[in-house]
Design a protein around this motif. Structure first.
Motif, short mmCIF file in Angstrom:
data_model
loop_
_atom_site.label_atom_id
_atom_site.label_comp_id
_atom_site.label_asym_id
_atom_site.label_seq_id
_atom_site.Cartn_x
_atom_site.Cartn_y
_atom_site.Cartn_z
N CYS A 143 -3.53 25.20 23.10
CA CYS A 143 -4.40 25.19 23.66
C CYS A 143 -5.75 25.18 23.43
CB CYS A 143 -4.52 27.05 24.62
SG CYS A 143 -4.10 26.33 25.83
N GLY A 144 -6.07 26.52 21.43
CA GLY A 144 -6.61 26.69 20.50
C GLY A 144 -7.32 25.51 20.38
N VAL A 145 -6.13 24.65 19.67
CA VAL A 145 -6.26 22.90 19.04
C VAL A 145 -7.04 22.28 19.94
CG1 VAL A 145 -5.41 20.76 17.98
CG2 VAL A 145 -4.19 23.27 17.64
N GLY A 146 -7.19 22.30 20.98
CA GLY A 146 -8.08 21.59 22.21
C GLY A 146 -8.68 22.33 22.18
N ALA A 147 -9.58 23.56 22.39
CA ALA A 147 -10.13 23.87 22.13
C ALA A 147 -11.52 23.62 20.80
CB ALA A 147 -10.44 25.25 22.42
N LYS A 148 -10.91 23.88 19.56
CA LYS A 148 -11.69 23.25 18.28
C LYS A 148 -11.60 22.35 18.41
CE LYS A 148 -11.16 25.45 13.69
NZ LYS A 148 -11.18 26.27 12.39
N GLU A 156 2.95 19.49 27.28
CA GLU A 156 2.15 20.73 27.65
C GLU A 156 0.63 19.30 27.77
OE1 GLU A 156 -0.59 24.81 26.53
OE2 GLU A 156 1.31 24.01 25.91
N ILE A 157 0.03 19.85 28.36
CA ILE A 157 -1.28 18.77 28.23
C ILE A 157 -2.47 20.15 28.54
CG2 ILE A 157 -3.29 17.08 29.10
CD1 ILE A 157 -1.30 15.54 30.10
N VAL A 158 -3.80 20.06 27.03
CA VAL A 158 -4.95 20.16 27.59
C VAL A 158 -6.13 19.56 27.09
CG1 VAL A 158 -6.14 21.96 25.78
CG2 VAL A 158 -3.68 22.28 26.61
N ALA A 159 -6.96 19.78 27.66
CA ALA A 159 -7.90 18.78 27.82
C ALA A 159 -9.58 19.65 27.85
CB ALA A 159 -8.03 18.40 29.58
N PRO A 160 -9.66 19.71 26.90
CA PRO A 160 -10.99 20.28 26.48
C PRO A 160 -12.57 20.13 27.65
CG PRO A 160 -11.02 19.02 24.78
CD PRO A 160 -9.36 18.24 25.57
N ILE A 161 -13.39 21.04 28.02
CA ILE A 161 -14.37 21.41 28.91
C ILE A 161 -15.58 21.31 28.28
CG2 ILE A 161 -15.33 22.39 30.52
CD1 ILE A 161 -12.81 22.53 32.29
#
Length: 154
Positions: free
Chosen positions: A76-81, A107-112
């Protein structure tokens, strides 16, 4: 087939948020919609960015989760950064993975992103290794992009 599923889910997300300005209500309904429609997942929700470059747990479906995640830490943090979609086939091979639920294996993390700033991430976990592929990543990112048009005013 997956592309059609995500297209349908995007239309449903648009329909259930139309005319509603409350961000938490909209994110809550979107997380419920997605969690109910996507198979083989065990957690789906949003982490919201705060002013300290930290993600804070937002509306979600699933088991109890980590409350705070620093930008740059875990998936999550990598996706956000990086502001780039993260599609991880095996989270146990991801350096710095944060294990909120030991049952999660992919896992998938999609940034907004709003006005060039990460305001949240959409996070999806599965108990199956290799559950997600590029079609899932693209579909979830389109939904995350739609979420960037919601009311992010504080």
């Amino acid at each position: 087939m997956k592309a059609q599923l995500y297209s349908d889910l995007l239309r449903q997300a648009q329909a259930i948020t139309e005319g509603e300005s409350n961000l938490i209500a909209n994110l809550s309904n979107i997380s419920a919609l997605l969690y109910d429609a996507i198979d083989d997942i065990n957690w789906l929700g949003f982490y919201l960015a705060d002013s300290n470059e930290e993600l804070v747990l937002g509306p979600f479906q699933g088991k109890v989760a980590c409350v705070r995640i620093p930008f740059g830490k875990g998936v999550c943090g990598v996706g956000a950064k990086t502001q780039q979609t993260q599609c991880v086939k095996n989270v146990h091979e991801f350096e710095g993975h944060i294990a909120c639920d030991s049952a999660s294996n992919s896992e998938i993390v999609a940034p907004i992103v709003v006005n060039g700033k990460t305001v949240a991430v959409l996070d999806i976990d599965s108990p199956s290794i290799g559950r997600f592929d590029h079609e899932d990543a693209a579909g979830f990112q389109k939904i995350a992009d739609f979420c960037s048009n919601l009311n992010w005013q504080k």
